[in-house]
Design an enzyme around this catalytic site. Structure first.
Site, mmCIF file in Angstrom:
data_model
loop_
_atom_site.group_PDB
_atom_site.id
_atom_site.type_symbol
_atom_site.label_atom_id
_atom_site.label_comp_id
_atom_site.label_asym_id
_atom_site.label_seq_id
_atom_site.Cartn_x
_atom_site.Cartn_y
_atom_site.Cartn_z
ATOM 1 N N ASN A 24 -11.623 37.557 70.862
ATOM 2 C CA ASN A 24 -10.735 37.474 69.833
ATOM 3 C C ASN A 24 -9.568 36.901 70.504
ATOM 4 O O ASN A 24 -9.058 37.326 71.773
ATOM 5 C CB ASN A 24 -10.038 39.019 69.737
ATOM 6 C CG ASN A 24 -8.882 39.079 68.751
ATOM 7 O OD1 ASN A 24 -8.137 38.210 68.644
ATOM 8 N ND2 ASN A 24 -8.603 40.281 68.456
ATOM 9 N N CYS A 67 -1.624 38.921 66.268
ATOM 10 C CA CYS A 67 -2.689 37.875 65.811
ATOM 11 C C CYS A 67 -2.525 37.324 64.641
ATOM 12 O O CYS A 67 -3.167 36.172 64.139
ATOM 13 C CB CYS A 67 -4.139 38.478 65.968
ATOM 14 S SG CYS A 67 -4.479 39.206 67.406
ATOM 15 N N HIS A 88 -9.949 36.528 60.890
ATOM 16 C CA HIS A 88 -9.660 36.500 62.082
ATOM 17 C C HIS A 88 -10.685 37.122 63.006
ATOM 18 O O HIS A 88 -11.588 37.789 62.610
ATOM 19 C CB HIS A 88 -8.454 37.644 62.180
ATOM 20 C CG HIS A 88 -7.968 38.158 63.590
ATOM 21 N ND1 HIS A 88 -7.941 36.864 64.640
ATOM 22 C CD2 HIS A 88 -7.829 39.069 64.182
ATOM 23 C CE1 HIS A 88 -7.581 37.572 65.688
ATOM 24 N NE2 HIS A 88 -7.445 38.777 65.446
HETATM 25 C C1 LIG Z 1 -12.684 49.096 69.732
HETATM 26 C C2 LIG Z 1 -13.882 49.097 68.958
HETATM 27 C C3 LIG Z 1 -14.600 47.971 69.240
HETATM 28 C C4 LIG Z 1 -14.438 50.448 69.306
HETATM 29 O O1 LIG Z 1 -15.580 50.449 68.683
HETATM 30 P P1 LIG Z 1 -15.989 52.020 67.881
HETATM 31 O O2 LIG Z 1 -17.270 51.963 67.164
HETATM 32 O O3 LIG Z 1 -14.634 52.202 67.115
HETATM 33 O O4 LIG Z 1 -15.848 52.979 69.083
HETATM 34 P P2 LIG Z 1 -15.107 54.251 69.269
HETATM 35 O O5 LIG Z 1 -13.950 53.991 69.594
HETATM 36 O O6 LIG Z 1 -15.440 55.188 68.230
HETATM 37 O O7 LIG Z 1 -15.927 54.628 70.481
HETATM 38 C C5 LIG Z 1 -17.390 55.123 70.972
HETATM 39 C C6 LIG Z 1 -17.750 55.505 71.929
HETATM 40 O O8 LIG Z 1 -18.003 54.103 72.825
HETATM 41 C C7 LIG Z 1 -17.163 54.389 73.856
HETATM 42 N N1 LIG Z 1 -16.589 52.738 74.388
HETATM 43 C C8 LIG Z 1 -15.481 52.203 74.145
HETATM 44 N N2 LIG Z 1 -15.486 50.926 74.606
HETATM 45 C C9 LIG Z 1 -16.795 50.912 75.130
HETATM 46 C C10 LIG Z 1 -17.410 49.770 75.961
HETATM 47 N N3 LIG Z 1 -16.683 48.647 75.972
HETATM 48 N N4 LIG Z 1 -18.849 50.115 76.584
HETATM 49 C C11 LIG Z 1 -19.198 51.254 76.144
HETATM 50 N N5 LIG Z 1 -18.766 52.241 75.446
HETATM 51 C C12 LIG Z 1 -17.590 51.884 75.246
HETATM 52 C C13 LIG Z 1 -16.003 55.239 73.848
HETATM 53 O O9 LIG Z 1 -15.351 55.742 74.775
HETATM 54 C C14 LIG Z 1 -16.558 56.192 72.926
HETATM 55 O O10 LIG Z 1 -17.208 57.227 73.848
HETATM 56 P P3 LIG Z 1 -17.099 58.780 73.557
HETATM 57 O O11 LIG Z 1 -18.074 58.974 72.033
HETATM 58 O O12 LIG Z 1 -17.957 59.158 74.476
HETATM 59 O O13 LIG Z 1 -15.912 59.200 73.472
HETATM 60 C C15 LIG Z 1 -13.354 49.221 67.356
HETATM 61 O O14 LIG Z 1 -12.650 50.243 67.251
HETATM 62 C C16 LIG Z 1 -12.750 48.110 67.124
HETATM 63 O O15 LIG Z 1 -13.105 46.794 67.030
HETATM 64 N N6 LIG Z 1 -11.406 48.351 66.617
HETATM 65 C C17 LIG Z 1 -10.487 47.134 66.147
HETATM 66 C C18 LIG Z 1 -9.961 46.424 67.427
HETATM 67 C C19 LIG Z 1 -9.314 45.083 66.901
HETATM 68 O O16 LIG Z 1 -9.911 44.300 66.422
HETATM 69 N N7 LIG Z 1 -8.285 44.960 67.674
HETATM 70 C C20 LIG Z 1 -7.419 43.716 67.650
HETATM 71 C C21 LIG Z 1 -6.978 43.624 66.360
HETATM 72 S S1 LIG Z 1 -6.027 41.844 66.295
#
Ligand SMILES: CC(C)(COP(=O)(O)OP(=O)(O)OC[C@H]1O[C@@H](n2cnc3c(N)ncnc32)[C@H](O)[C@@H]1OP(=O)(O)O)[C@@H](O)C(=O)NCCC(=O)NCCS
Length: 347
Positions: free
Chosen positions: A284, A114, A254
């Site tokens: 994204n 990205c 970003h």
């Molecule tokens: C992916 C992201 C949105 C997840 O959010 P988070 O607050 O970190 O959530 P977690 O990974 O801690 O997951 C929390 C819970 O939500 C759940 N969950 C994940 N995706 C879900 C979705 N789409 N819908 C519902 N629940 C979801 C998980 O399974 C987890 O459940 P559990 O507690 O029972 O295990 C976040 O980590 C993120 O944005 N990371 C950066 C990603 C990014 O920008 N990548 C590209 C970079 S170029």
């Protein structure tokens, strides 16, 4: 002799018409609109039609950018394409785009996740500064949906397809790229990768069965990296331009996750209205994210001649890249007016 700065003189974008909403995704995986909005800020994203290719989307954005700059394909000295989702493994995206545009100039493709578009912009600007080239189009195009596992709720809600492009030319004033930072931390590459289908693990039935041709991501590790880099890179590039982040007229981060932007804004003690946000509409879009936000910021009149913007991207690699740009007179010839992106930011 002072070297000219690379000034942005044209801009364009292409968005597929098909919209994938949070409710659509809730029919595909165990998720819901509330969770996606609360954790990411994303409401909908665009997904390519069968007729949309990396080449067609990149060309559409480039043509608009060239029209704004008043350039034809014959005027181009170089085409740089940031892309990780090519039409084919070979040839590279830039060559196909060059042919489709009807250009005869050299064309190179740059992959840096990205961060790829800012890497491309900075690379292209070196040719302007040395005087080697005068008219360069820098494209960010990503059909990232091809690498998304629509059975994996932790990734499929985040990404969308788009293309955007700018034209850079030697500036005659102090407008242009004032400072930049490029970075790579390959030691953490495993946090965001497509594990199968490359030379390490060539495409096979096993890759398909394990769905390893799709993006795998450690969301929390990427989140920590992103917030850290967004704030530190912004401070570094602003300092290189003799400023602080607070001095920037607009920050273009970003567009990965609204919470990452809010977290960084908090770290920097800056108000959210300093940050341009359109991720609620597109998710994204990887290499297209920064140029798409820049193009819409210009089209909405958020950037006027003389304004200074700081852009920071982060992504697979893990990589990051930032640039500070002073806008020139070209942005005052804006014709298209959009709905202000801020009007639809989820509260
Ligand atoms: C992916 C992201 C949105 C997840 O959010 P988070 O607050 O970190 O959530 P977690 O990974 O801690 O997951 C929390 C819970 O939500 C759940 N969950 C994940 N995706 C879900 C979705 N789409 N819908 C519902 N629940 C979801 C998980 O399974 C987890 O459940 P559990 O507690 O029972 O295990 C976040 O980590 C993120 O944005 N990371 C950066 C990603 C990014 O920008 N990548 C590209 C970079 S170029």
């Amino acid at each position: 002799m002072t070297m000219p700065r690379a000034e942005i003189t044209g801009w364009g974008k292409y968005l597929p018409t098909k919209i994938l909403t949070n409710d659509d995704l809730a029919k595909m995986v165990d998720t819901n609109d509330e969770w996606i909005i609360a954790r990411t800020g994303i409401k909908e994203r665009r997904i390519r039609a069968d007729t949309d290719t990396t080449t067609s989307m990149g060309c559409a954005a480039a043509r608009d950018a060239m029209a704004v700059a008043g350039l034809t394909a014959a005027d181009l000295d170089l085409i740089v394409v940031a892309n990780s989702s090519p039409d084919y493994l070979l040839p590279a995206s830039a060559n196909l785009i060059q042919h489709e545009l009807g250009a005869t100039c050299p064309a190179l493709t740059l992959a840096a996740g990205c961060s790829g578009w800012i890497y491309s912009l900075v690379t292209a600007s070196q040719f302007i500064q040395t005087g080697a080239y005068k008219n360069i189009v820098v494209i960010g195009v990503e059909l990232i949906s091809y690498a998304i596992d629509y059975t994996d709720r932790s990734t499929c809600v985040l990404f969308g397809d788009a293309a955007a492009a700018v034209v850079i030319q030697p500036g005659t004033t102090d407008a242009g790229i004032m400072a930049f930072e490029l970075g790579s931390d390959g030691g953490h590459a495993h946090h965001l990768m497509v594990p199968g289908g490359g030379t390490r693990k060539p495409m096979s039935q096993d890759v398909v069965d394990k769905r390893e041709m799709y993006i795998r991501m450690n969301g929390q590790e990427v989140f920590k990296f992103a917030t850290r880099k967004l704030s530190s890179c912004l401070k570094n590039i602003a300092a290189s331009a003799g400023m602080t982040p607070a001095d920037l007229d607009l920050i273009i981060p970003h567009q990965a996750n609204l919470r990452i932007i809010e977290y960084a804004a908090n770290l920097l003690q800056l108000p959210m209205d300093k940050f341009f946000v359109n991720l609620h509409k597109y998710g994204n879009t990887s290499t297209a994210s920064i140029p798409l936000a820049l193009v819409e910021a210009i089209q909405e009149g958020r950037l006027k001649a003389g304004d200074v913007t700081g852009m920071v991207a982060f992504g697979s690699g893990l990589s990051w890249a930032g640039a500070v740009i002073k806008m020139g007179e070209a942005v005052n010839k804006v014709t298209a007016k959009l709905e202000p992106a801020s009007a639809a930011i989820p509260s």
